[in-house]
Design a protein around this motif. Sequence first.
Motif: not given
Length: 450
Positions: A63-69, A251-258
């Motif tokens: 899983l690529c954590t930037f992916c929206g597919c 999937g898009q929570r794999g890093f801190d939004e900051n």
Amino acid sequence: MIENLIRKYNVPGPRYTSYPTVPYWDGSGISTEVWESSLLRSLEESQQEGISLYIHLPFCESLCTFCGCHKRITKRHEVEDPYISTVLREWDLYGERLPFAPAIKEIHLGGGTPTFFSPANLERLINGILQGAKSAEIPEFSFEGHPNNTTKEHLQVLYDLGFRRVSYGVQDYDPQVQLAINRVQPFENVEKVHNWSKEIGYTSINHDLVFGLPHQTKAGIEHTIEKTLELLPDRLAFYSYAHVPWIKGTGQRGFDENDLPKDAEKRELYETGKRMFAENGYVEIGMDHFARKTDSLYKAMENGTLYRNFMGYTTTNTKVMIGLGMSSISDSWYAFAQNEKKLEDYQARVEAGEIPIFKGHLLNEEDLMLRQNILNIMCRFETEFEGDPALLAEIKAGLGELEEDGLVEISGNKIQVTEKGRPFVRNVCMAFDLKLQRNKPDRQIFSKTV
């Protein structure tokens, strides 16, 4: 000044691969009968035009954590064969319903990761699609390749089947960024598949880059682009990272939004890329895309045939696009229809002999008129509005501040995006999006425009 514009216009907004956008489709959906009727109408009106096929191949090994597919993460390659059988059965279902075999003008393999599939299985898929079908005189077949698993055999097999365009997902070469988005691929892997593609004879090679990713810096994006320019791909996609974890889940929570670059900092990444591309002979095409003057995308922009649909920008303008595979979206111009999003539901519907529509939208006359104007803005940065003067007045009211800020010029029924306004083209289209203007969401459903 640019910082003030960014603060003002950096609001949630659609990317306009369709109008109406998916959240504003009719809540009652669309029946299979209505979808088929709209499809037949388009085919009858444009028999000589041919059709486009989008085939969704949803599997990825990680899983690529930037992916929206829409994707399914698995390392089990035994899923390949039954999935291809289902897609071919779905295509047969369409064949049973169409009055004649339309010419296939365009095929795009998207994902997921199309190169998750073995070359032999991709060959079975394409041969099954083309069997009994007509092919356009100059078809455009393309696919998305992952630099880490695309083999020379993949490239050769697809080339022999008529594919001439390939797109590689690069994103960024900074190791820290790659680690954050779980997409670790060294430059050497990209260089290898790029050079294989040229050697085999692919005529259009694209690299996807993304700005706004976690930990990205101006120095880092400059390094990524410098490495990319060593290979001189024919075209480039330079996408703004769409951070929508409330839609796409963990999937898009794999890093801190900051860790994400903010507003003006993010815009500087884009302007840096745009400058470097221009200095090296790339021309901006529509939104997010750049091409060398030898590439077909540039030529389509020059001769006014550039088109935009759910696959993004394309040189192939067809009224009908049939989407095959789970979650794929089909477009008859008069209607949209999306397949079941869940793999098991998609397969069960097809096995039952049904076109696996999950939801859809039948466009009314206002939808069609607004769709054409938004398409004109997205592809040519201008439009001449033809339609109800009351609607034009409503649109002009929405463009008022954009005009005051020098982002658009309005003369009668002609609206033109200025050079200064091109980075804000999504905001311009939002003024034409009367469904959005009349019923603004009470929660964030789109990524920010900058």
